[in-house]
Design an enzyme around this catalytic site. Structure first.
Site, PDB file in Angstrom:
ATOM      1  N   LYS A 178      35.789 -87.444  71.482  1.00 38.95           N
ATOM      2  CA  LYS A 178      35.666 -88.565  72.432  1.00 38.95           C
ATOM      3  C   LYS A 178      36.795 -88.584  73.449  1.00 38.95           C
ATOM      4  O   LYS A 178      36.590 -88.913  74.606  1.00 38.95           O
ATOM      5  CB  LYS A 178      35.699 -89.906  71.679  1.00 38.95           C
ATOM      6  CG  LYS A 178      34.586 -90.085  70.694  1.00 38.95           C
ATOM      7  CD  LYS A 178      34.769 -91.357  69.908  1.00 38.95           C
ATOM      8  CE  LYS A 178      35.868 -91.327  68.885  1.00 38.95           C
ATOM      9  NZ  LYS A 178      35.641 -90.472  67.726  1.00 38.95           N
ATOM     10  N   GLY A 199      42.779 -89.991  66.222  1.00 34.56           N
ATOM     11  CA  GLY A 199      43.515 -88.880  66.821  1.00 34.56           C
ATOM     12  C   GLY A 199      42.666 -88.321  67.939  1.00 34.56           C
ATOM     13  O   GLY A 199      41.644 -87.715  67.684  1.00 34.56           O
TER      14      GLY A 199
END
Ligand code: IMP
Length: 430
Positions: free
Chosen positions: A17, A41
Site C-alpha cells: 500500500k 510497515g
C-alpha cells in the site's frame, strides 16, 4: 473537483500500500492515517532509495503534502520520535508537515510488555502479534482508562495518570503473567520530553479535514494492515485490534461516511500472511518458496518470514464488499513471472459441502479446502513493465480473471517496488 480516496489492503496486510499511497499523493493536499500504529510497515522506493515508514503517513516523501494522524491511531511517542529522527537523517523534514490528533491513545512501554507477556502465555495459540503494544493500547482506550496524546500538555496530571495505569499493568504483568514489572518512574520521566517533541505537532485533524473539503482539496486516507485483519470482520482472534476497513477511515480520521469518492483495494497478485491464523491457500512446497524468495516476503516491521500462497478470491471478494472497493490496485504481479501454472481459489470445500463464501469463524475457515481454478503462467519478465499492452497475454488474462471474480475493476497495476514501476489505468483522483 476535489476527491477523497481511501487506499487500503484487501488481504492480510503487506499488499504494498505504501508505494501506491506515495504514488497517488502527487495531486493531494493531505494524507491521513486513521487506524493501527507502528505495527504497520510501509516500504517506499524512490530512485532505488528505500524508506520504511511505520507511523508517519506515506505522503511524507512529497514536500507539498500535509501528513495527518487521526485519533483512531495508537501512537508510541518513542517510536514516532525515532521515526522522525530517521527521516530527518535522510534529509526529509517531517515535523513541519505532520499534524497529530491529541486524541490518539498513547502506547507506553508497559503496553509492549503486556503484549509480549500475553503472547508468551498463549504458547502455541499465540496470535503472532508484532509485539508493539497495539492490542493492550486499544484495550485501554475502549476501557476508558487510556492516556491520550493531548494529556501530555499537563505534565503533573499526566504523570499521575501514567503512574496509575502502569501500576495496573504491573499488577497484570506480575500477578497474572509472572513477568517482570515495568519501571514506573522511568515511564513517568519521559513525559516532559514527549510533550516538548510532540505538542508542537498536535492539531485538530478533524477540523483540517473539514477545511480541506471546503477548499476542494484532494485527500487520501491511508489504511494499515488489511481487511482480513479487521477486529470485527477478519479472522478473529488472529487479527489486529483495530477496524482496518474503509468505514474506519471516517471514524478514525475524523470525518463522516459520505466523505469518500473512491476506495482503492490493494491486492497482491498472490497471498501472504504474517503471524498465526487460518490461511486456506497457503503453499508449503516449491511454489511457496518461489513466492517468498522472489517477493522478498519478510515483514517490514518485524523481519519475520511471511507465509505465502495462491490468491484467495473467496476472501478477497468479501473484503471488496466490506470496503465498498471501487477499484483495485494489483501489486507484485512480477513475482509470478516464471511459474508455469497459476491457481486462484474460487470456492471452498468443507466436509461434504461446497462454499462460495467463507465461514464466519476462524475454526471453520481452518477446515476449508480451497477449490482452485488453474490458469497458464508466463515466462516473460513483467518486472518494470509500464504499459498494459506490453504485459504477456497470460498476465492480462490473470488480471482479467481477478477483476471478474471480485467484481471490481483493476485501476492500477504495480510491477516493481519503484514509484515509476506502475500503470495507472484509471486515476482515482480524476
Ligand atoms: P498486532 O497488530 O501487533 O496486534 O498483531 C496482530 C496480527 O496482525 C498479527 O498476525 C500480525 O502479524 C498482524 N499484523 C499487524 N500489523 C501488520 C502489518 O502491518 N502487516 C501485516 N500483518 C500485520
Amino acid at each position: 473537483m476535489s476527491r477523497s480516496v481511501v487506499v487500503l489492503g484487501i488481504q492480510w496486510g503487506d499488499e504494498g500500500k505504501g508505494k501506491v499511497v506515495d504514488l497517488l499523493t502527487e495531486d493531494c493536499a493531505a494524507v491521513v492515517r486513521f487506524q493501527g500504529g507502528h505495527n504497520a510497515g510501509h516500504t517506499l522506493v524512490i530512485d532505488g532509495q528505500k524508506t520504511v515508514l511505520h507511523l508517519v503517513p506515506s505522503g511524507i516523501l512529497r514536500d507539498s503534502v500535509q501528513c495527518l494522524i487521526g485519533s483512531g491511531v495508537v501512537v508510541s511517542p518513542d517510536a514516532l520520535i525515532g521515526e522522525l529522527q530517521t527521516l530527518e537523517q535522510a534529509g526529509i523534514t517531517a515535523r513541519d508537515r505532520l499534524v497529530i490528533s491529541p486524541g490518539c491513545p498513547v502506547i507506553l512501554s508497559s503496553h509492549i510488555a503486556l503484549d509480549q507477556a500475553r503472547e508468551r502465555a498463549r504458547g502455541s495459540d499465540a496470535i503472532g502479534t508484532t509485539g508493539r503494544g497495539i492490542g493492550p493500547a486499544y484495550e485501554d482506550k475502549v476501557a476508558r482508562r487510556g492516556i491520550r496524546l493531548g494529556e501530555l500538555g499537563n505534565v503533573d496530571t499526566c504523570s499521575e495518570r501514567v503512574e496509575e495505569l502502569v501500576e495496573y499493568h504491573n499488577f497484570l504483568l506480575t500477578q497474572r503473567f509472572g513477568a517482570e514489572p515495568v519501571d514506573v518512574s522511568e515511564c513517568v520521566s519521559r513525559i516532559p520530553a514527549w510533550r516538548d517533541r510532540l505538542s508542537p505537532m498536535m492539531g485538530d485533524v478533524s477540523g483540517m479535514l473539514e477545511a480541506y473539503s471546503n477548499a476542494k482539496s484532494n485527500v487520501l486516507f491511508e489504511g494499515a494492515q488489511g481487511a482480513l485483519l479487521d477486529i470485527d470482520h477478519g479472522t478473529y482472534p488472529f487479527v489486529t485490534s483495530s477496524n482496518t476497513i474503509a468505514g474506519a477511515a471516517a471514524s478514525g480520521g475524523g470525518t463522516g461516511p459520505l466523505a469518500f469518492d473512491a476506495v482503492i483495494g490493494v491486492i497482491k497478485a498472490y497471498a501472504t500472511r504474517v503471524g498465526a491464523g487460518p490461511f486456506p491457500t497457503e503453499l508449503h512446497e516449491t511454489v511457496g518458496a518461489h513466492l517468498a524468495e522472489r517477493g522478498n516476503e519478510f515483514g517490514a516491521t518485524t523481519g519475520r518470514p511471511r507465509r505465502c500462497g495462491w490468491f484467495d478470491a473467496v476472501l478477497a471478494r468479501r473484503a471488496c464488499w466490506l470496503n465498498s472497493a471501487s477499484g483495485l490496485c494489483v501489486t507484485k504481479l512480477d513475482v509470478l513471472d516464471g511459474l508455469s501454472e497459476l491457481a486462484i481459489c474460487v470456492g471452498y470445500r468443507r466436509g461434504g459441502e461446497v462454499l462460495d463464501d467463507p465461514p464466519w469463524d476462524s475454526a471453520g475457515l481452518a477446515e476449508c479446502e480451497p477449490i482452485y481454478e488453474y490458469l497458464p503462467g508466463w515466462v516473460e519478465r513483467t518486472g518494470s513493465v509500464r504499459r498494459l499492452e506490453a504485459l504477456p497475454a497470460a498476465a492480462r488474462t490473470y488480471l482479467d480473471r481477478l477483476e471478474e471474480l471480485l467484481g471490481v475493476p483493476v485501476d492500477i497495476i504495480s510491477t516493481g517496488p519503484d514509484r515509476d514501476d506502475t500503470m495507472v489505468l484509471r486515476d482515482p483522483f480524476q
